[in-house]
Design an enzyme around this catalytic site. Structure first.
Site, PDB file in Angstrom:
ATOM      1  N   HIS A 169       1.102  -1.192   0.092  1.00 54.67           N
ATOM      2  CA  HIS A 169       0.178  -0.473  -0.435  1.00 54.67           C
ATOM      3  C   HIS A 169       0.975   1.401   0.304  1.00 54.67           C
ATOM      4  O   HIS A 169       1.910   1.485   0.717  1.00 54.67           O
ATOM      5  CB  HIS A 169      -0.386   0.326   1.672  1.00 54.67           C
ATOM      6  CG  HIS A 169      -2.598   1.319   1.237  1.00 54.67           C
ATOM      7  ND1 HIS A 169      -2.131   2.303   1.101  1.00 54.67           N
ATOM      8  CD2 HIS A 169      -3.099   0.999   0.435  1.00 54.67           C
ATOM      9  CE1 HIS A 169      -2.823   3.050   0.860  1.00 54.67           C
ATOM     10  NE2 HIS A 169      -3.867   2.009   0.650  1.00 54.67           N
ATOM     11  N   ASP A 189      -7.737  -5.194   0.188  1.00 51.08           N
ATOM     12  CA  ASP A 189      -8.331  -6.331  -0.983  1.00 51.08           C
ATOM     13  C   ASP A 189      -8.136  -7.595  -0.694  1.00 51.08           C
ATOM     14  O   ASP A 189      -8.737  -8.990  -1.488  1.00 51.08           O
ATOM     15  CB  ASP A 189      -8.329  -5.511  -2.494  1.00 51.08           C
ATOM     16  CG  ASP A 189      -8.632  -4.859  -2.594  1.00 51.08           C
ATOM     17  OD1 ASP A 189      -9.980  -4.116  -3.182  1.00 51.08           O
ATOM     18  OD2 ASP A 189      -8.495  -3.582  -3.189  1.00 51.08           O
TER      19      ASP A 189
END
Ligand code: CMC
Length: 430
Positions: free
Chosen positions: A308, A365
């Site tokens: 991320h 996700d």
């Protein structure tokens, strides 16, 4: 505004730059006048070190794994709030009282249908169309059906109406796009169902098939929508702000955000994770091979659902989703081998120096697709689910951008590295 300042020294000249401090102590150097003063611009590919706005919507501390909407910890909202209440909080800044929530919810019911003529638009798409393509186009097209509303500079009443329309109709459009893809008749929204059950009913019931709505499923979908509801200046939200800064209308701005979300490095990752886990499963369950490919710098493959831009510790959303996936599968009595593979993969990622050294952890996700799969949502609808969840965040940011004093059209600079001036040569002389 902070009293302190930073100094920028270049070519023997020194420039004082104001320092801005956020409410949680975040520091920023204001370089907005730097070029006018010094003729220098800053270079920051991917905006990894650039703030484009002052925002009071979401606080995120990537080092500590903290995420708060309007000050409220994500863990508390996911556990105790409803999606509508969280949406209200994001858009209007405070949790609603009972009357505010009732009228917000009523506006959703009133705005849940789409104009009958819009149904013809669905018929123009091939059944193979990706639902994200349909969603982005339909959300942009919504503007055409409300000629009496100022969708560029709405007054407060108009804004409330557009916000309710977007939040409510995206759910109807999403379900219609799915029905179109499987060749079934559209199922209309119902006034007696709440937000999530209404959506599930539009997706899964048909004239010949009643859909039983399980509380566990509703709860899991609600949690996912809340966790996706905002994430400050991510790629799609920044797109909404950038497009909106040109005074594009709210529908068009959000449609652009949906397009940005579609990419596999952003919201499209949830679909790509399941593709990856399934490929591992089909290949006999060898997670090591997948890890080696992800680490190989000559191979463009990346471990989907991992890493991320801002989280340098475990994504707090992934933690909640992982638990939620376990709960839901246990309650529905489903054994999904992909969950086992995901857990083995995660275990290795958390120990492998490649991922540890780069602070790469599972993100939002990584486990969400396993929940959607258990609910019966097809893979190409996963990112659509993300878009439904992100809608309140996009609306909140568009409004904040519009209302912030000093907002200017978004227009980054560049450093030109192309050819010097040269004269045109006619084609017969080249
Ligand atoms: N697999 C393998 N290596 C990775 C991965 C990954 N998933 N993510 C980052 N890296 C490596 C990358 O190769 C680089 O290595 P090096 O320093 O040796 O060049 C280093 O880690 C830093 O990566 P980066 O590309 O500079 O990081 P970024 O902040 O630009 O990208 C990201 C963030 C999310 C796009 C990236 O981590 C990624 O591609 N992850 C997989 C896709 C994904 O899961 N996306 C969903 C993000 S969360 C939901 C959302 O916000 O939409």
């Amino acid at each position: 505004m902070d009293q302190s300042s930073a100094k920028f020294i270049v070519d023997g000249n020194a420039y004082d730059l104001p320092v801005i401090t956020g409410t949680e102590g975040e520091k920023g150097v204001d370089i907005s006048k730097l070029r006018a003063q010094s003729n220098y611009v800053t270079f920051d590919q991917g905006f990894g070190n650039t703030s484009n706005c002052l925002s009071s919507i979401t606080f995120l501390d990537g080092e500590q794994g903290v995420l708060r909407y309007r000050g409220y910890p994500i863990e508390q909202l996911a556990e105790r709030s409803s999606f509508l209440e969280t949406a209200y909080l994001l858009i209007y800044g405070e949790l609603p009282n009972a009357e505010q929530l009732r009228s917000f919810s009523e506006a959703f019911t009133e705005n849940s249908m789409i104009h009958e003529d819009m149904k013809n638009l669905f018929n123009g798409y091939p059944s193979t169309a990706h639902p994200m393509a349909i969603l982005a186009s339909m959300v942009c097209s919504l503007e055409a059906y409300y000629p009496d509303i100022d969708t560029m500079n709405p007054n407060p009443e108009e804004f409330d109406q557009i916000a309710a329309q977007l939040m409510s109709k995206i759910r109807t459009i999403a379900a219609f796009a799915y029905k179109k893809s499987i060749g079934e008749p559209f199922v209309y929204p119902r006034h007696d169902l709440e937000y999530v059950p209404n959506f599930l009913n539009m997706m899964f019931s048909s004239p010949t098939r009643a859909y039983k709505i399980y509380d566990e499923v509703v709860k899991a979908v609600k949690v996912l929508l809340i966790l996706h509801a905002d994430h400050e200046q991510n790629c799609s939200t920044s797109t909404v702000r950038l497009v909106g800064s040109a005074q594009s209308n709210l529908f068009a701005s959000i449609s652009s955000g949906i397009c940005a979300l579609w990419g596999p490095l952003h919201g499209g990752a949830n679909e790509a994770v399941i593709d990856m886990l399934e490929a591992i499963h089909k290949g006999g369950g060898d997670v090591d091979h997948c890890l080696e490919r992800a680490k190989d710098k000559t191979n463009p493959f990346r471990l989907m659902g991992v890493g991320h831009r801002v989280y340098k510790s475990y994504d707090p959303r992934a933690k909640i989703i992982k638990e939620c996936a376990h709960d839901l599968l246990a309650k529905l009595g489903i054994h999904d081998p992909l969950l086992d593979i995901a857990m083995r993969l995660e275990e290795k990622v958390l120990k492998d120096s490649y991922f540890v050294d780069r602070n790469l952890y599972p993100n939002v996700d990584f486990y969400s697709g396993i929940i959607y799969k258990a609910v019966g949502i097809p893979r190409n609808m996963f990112t659509v689910m993300f878009a439904i969840g992100r809608m309140p965040g996009w609306i909140a940011h568009w409004r904040e951008m519009k209302d912030s004093p000093g907002t200017r059209i978004g227009r980054p600079r560049q450093i030109y590295v192309g050819p010097h001036k040269r004269d045109y040569v006619p084609i017969n002389k080249r």
